[in-house]
Motif scaffolding. Structure first.
Motif, short mmCIF file in Angstrom:
data_model
loop_
_atom_site.label_atom_id
_atom_site.label_comp_id
_atom_site.label_asym_id
_atom_site.label_seq_id
_atom_site.Cartn_x
_atom_site.Cartn_y
_atom_site.Cartn_z
N PHE A 86 0.84 -1.20 0.00
CA PHE A 86 0.00 0.00 0.00
C PHE A 86 0.87 1.25 0.00
CE2 PHE A 86 -2.74 3.05 2.52
CZ PHE A 86 -3.63 3.31 1.49
N GLN B 84 2.56 1.72 -3.37
CA GLN B 84 1.58 2.21 -4.33
C GLN B 84 1.37 3.72 -4.19
OE1 GLN B 84 -2.20 0.22 -3.94
NE2 GLN B 84 -3.05 1.14 -5.79
N LYS C 158 -10.72 4.35 -5.47
CA LYS C 158 -9.94 3.29 -6.10
C LYS C 158 -8.73 2.91 -5.27
CE LYS C 158 -7.63 2.15 -10.48
NZ LYS C 158 -7.28 2.66 -11.84
N LEU C 159 -8.11 3.91 -4.64
CA LEU C 159 -6.90 3.68 -3.87
C LEU C 159 -7.17 3.06 -2.50
CD1 LEU C 159 -5.04 7.02 -4.66
CD2 LEU C 159 -4.34 4.73 -5.39
N THR C 160 -8.39 3.19 -2.00
CA THR C 160 -8.70 2.67 -0.67
C THR C 160 -9.87 1.68 -0.70
OG1 THR C 160 -10.10 4.62 -0.20
CG2 THR C 160 -7.80 4.73 0.49
N ASN D 72 -11.66 0.15 -2.92
CA ASN D 72 -11.63 -1.00 -3.83
C ASN D 72 -10.24 -1.62 -3.95
OD1 ASN D 72 -13.43 1.35 -5.68
ND2 ASN D 72 -14.43 -0.28 -4.56
N ASN D 73 -9.39 -1.33 -2.99
CA ASN D 73 -7.99 -1.73 -3.06
C ASN D 73 -7.69 -2.85 -2.05
OD1 ASN D 73 -5.20 -1.93 -3.20
ND2 ASN D 73 -4.80 0.24 -2.83
N HIS D 74 -7.35 -4.01 -2.56
CA HIS D 74 -6.98 -5.16 -1.72
C HIS D 74 -5.90 -4.78 -0.71
CE1 HIS D 74 -5.34 -9.25 -0.85
NE2 HIS D 74 -4.18 -8.62 -0.93
N ASN D 75 -4.89 -4.05 -1.15
CA ASN D 75 -3.77 -3.70 -0.26
C ASN D 75 -4.22 -2.84 0.91
OD1 ASN D 75 -1.78 -5.03 -1.77
ND2 ASN D 75 -1.49 -3.28 -3.12
N TYR D 76 -5.17 -1.94 0.66
CA TYR D 76 -5.64 -1.08 1.74
C TYR D 76 -6.26 -1.91 2.86
CZ TYR D 76 -8.33 2.34 4.37
OH TYR D 76 -8.86 3.10 5.39
#
Length: 470
Positions: A183, A186, A200-202, A204-208
């Protein structure tokens, strides 16, 4: 002066050997928790030790009636700054000579934001013997005196400036915390002074979400990062919703705690000023001056375009004007259906709705109202957090619901499993479907049960039943 005293800088005490009766006092002005990522510690410690020797030497050379302090500020894009304070006032030539000597000390540069430290000689334990204007005091004064538009800009700049610090913490974790590190990596490629897709960055983001789960329960670095991301884009309404809740879960001593305090101070002052400005329009509306009220609201939106409340008032005054002029009927909600897209876009948890045409709409209208009934009793805060999350889930605000469900899963033993199941359900709705594989549950069955439970709650509610009867 706002200072963070760190026990005479414990490490410096060991390096310098300051005795209990020493007249030297050292303080960091600001948040010391970010020092590990913001400065080169070895270079800084070597430099500050040398500067302490100089200040002590200069202080001892002064008459006993004098107090002396030197503020040293590490900058990101400039050489170290030095300021001399004294009481009584020293001769300008003497100050110049001191500064020339002090500037020979090399302390490196800050990596992200200014890092100020003050060293005092015979200034009292808390610098009460001398008046110092700290950088933080200057920031506070500038912010408090700014108008609404200036506060918007200052908040966006502050968030964009501080995000790299949080990202540096994320990049610095051990490799086993893959979600946190990925994260951070990215985000490190992005410039948050420019437009970014925060959803999109949070959301819908697997890493978040993996990062959220990897952090210890009291370390809220990941949701804090989201708050600053929202602020950097001027989305203060929604940022504040997170900032209001998170402090009750934040562990003291973490970077998140200081930042949350700063955010709530900033947005608290901002919202007070915003409320005062909106109040001027409401007064005009109440007098029947709908056109003038709308002009006030539009002027506010020119300064802060993401104000859900102001958007609502634009609709409300416009609708009242149209009814007065016979353009629409009282029951007509066509304009609200258009307006609410922007209102809920700015703040999906805005607690107002106008009217309902169906049982489902009536239930959701009531659920929005229920948010205003929460957090009245301190002893029921955890229960209210869960209920807040549950309302958010009903409203389809799955990112907010997931964040709160995860918190209650860690802190509320009675609701732990229920919170975890709802957390996973929200992630599923957000399109993050693989994290549930880390748990041994039949989630297809679990999710169907949640949906059945929520449908029953809606259909059995008084709001739904009354609408069906009408």
């Amino acid at each position: 002066m706002k200072t963070t005293l760190i026990c005479l800088l414990t490490l410096l005490v060991s390096l310098k050997g300051i005795s209990q009766d020493s007249k030297l006092t050292v303080a960091i002005l600001g948040d010391q928790t970010i020092a590990e990522v913001n400065i080169n510690t070895d270079e800084f410690m070597t430099g500050i030790k040398a500067l302490m020797d100089m200040v002590e030497e200069e202080g001892k050379a002064l008459p006993e009636s004098y107090s002396l302090a030197v503020m040293v500020t590490l900058h990101k894009d400039a050489d170290t700054g030095f300021e001399v304070y004294s009481k009584p006032m020293l001769d300008p030539d003497k100050v110049s000579a001191m500064l020339k000597k002090f500037r020979m000390v090399k302390m490196g540069r800050a990596k992200f934001i200014d890092f100020p430290v003050v060293i005092g000689f015979d200034v009292g334990k808390n610098f009460e013997e001398i008046e110092i204007v700290s950088p933080h005091d200057k920031i506070v004064k500038e912010y408090e005196e700014a108008n609404l538009a200036q506060k918007v800009l200052l908040n966006k700049q502050w968030a964009a400036e501080h995000l790299p610090i949080l990202i540096a913490f994320e990049n610095g974790v051990e490799d086993k915390f893959k979600g946190v590190k990925d994260f951070g990596v990215q985000l490190s490629k992005l410039d948050f002074s420019k437009k970014q897709d925060i959803k999109k960055l949070t959301d819908n983001n697997h890493n978040y979400w993996r990062a959220t789960m990897e952090m210890s329960s009291g370390n809220l670095l990941i949701p804090l990062t989201k708050i600053l991301m929202l602020m950097s884009q001027g989305e203060f309404d929604y940022a504040y919703k997170f900032a209001e809740i998170l402090p009750m879960f934040s562990e003291n001593g973490t970077a998140a705690t200081g930042y949350l305090r700063e955010i709530n101070w900033r947005l608290g002052i901002f919202n007070t000023q915003l409320e005062q400005e909106i109040g001027k329009g409401i007064a005009l509306h109440d007098n029947g001056d709908y056109e003038e009220a709308i002009s006030v609201y539009k002027a506010i939106l020119n300064q802060y375009p993401n104000s859900a409340w102001t958007m609502y008032e634009v609709y409300f005054s416009g609708n009242a004007k149209d009814i007065q002029e016979g353009k629409v009927e009282l029951e007509d909600r066509a304009e609200w259906d258009k307006a609410k897209i922007a209102v809920y876009g700015a703040n999906p948890l805005y607690n107002m709705d106008i009217r309902a045409n169906t049982g489902n709409e009536a239930y959701l209208l009531y659920r929005r109202f229920e948010m205003s009934t929460l957090f009245k009793n301190k002893d029921e805060r955890l229960k209210d957090v869960f209920e807040y999350a549950d309302i958010a889930m009903d409203l389809g605000v799955y990112d907010f619901a997931a964040q709160l469900f995860w918190l209650t899963a860690n802190y509320d033993k009675d609701a732990s499993e229920k919170s975890l199941m709802r957390y996973m359900y929200c992630l599923e709705k957000l399109g993050v479907k693989d994290l549930k594989d880390n748990f041994n549950y039949d989630f297809e069955k679990v999710f169907k049960a949640i949906e059945k439970e929520k449908e029953d709650e809606m259909k059995n509610s008084q709001a739904y039943q009354q609408m069906k009867k009408s």
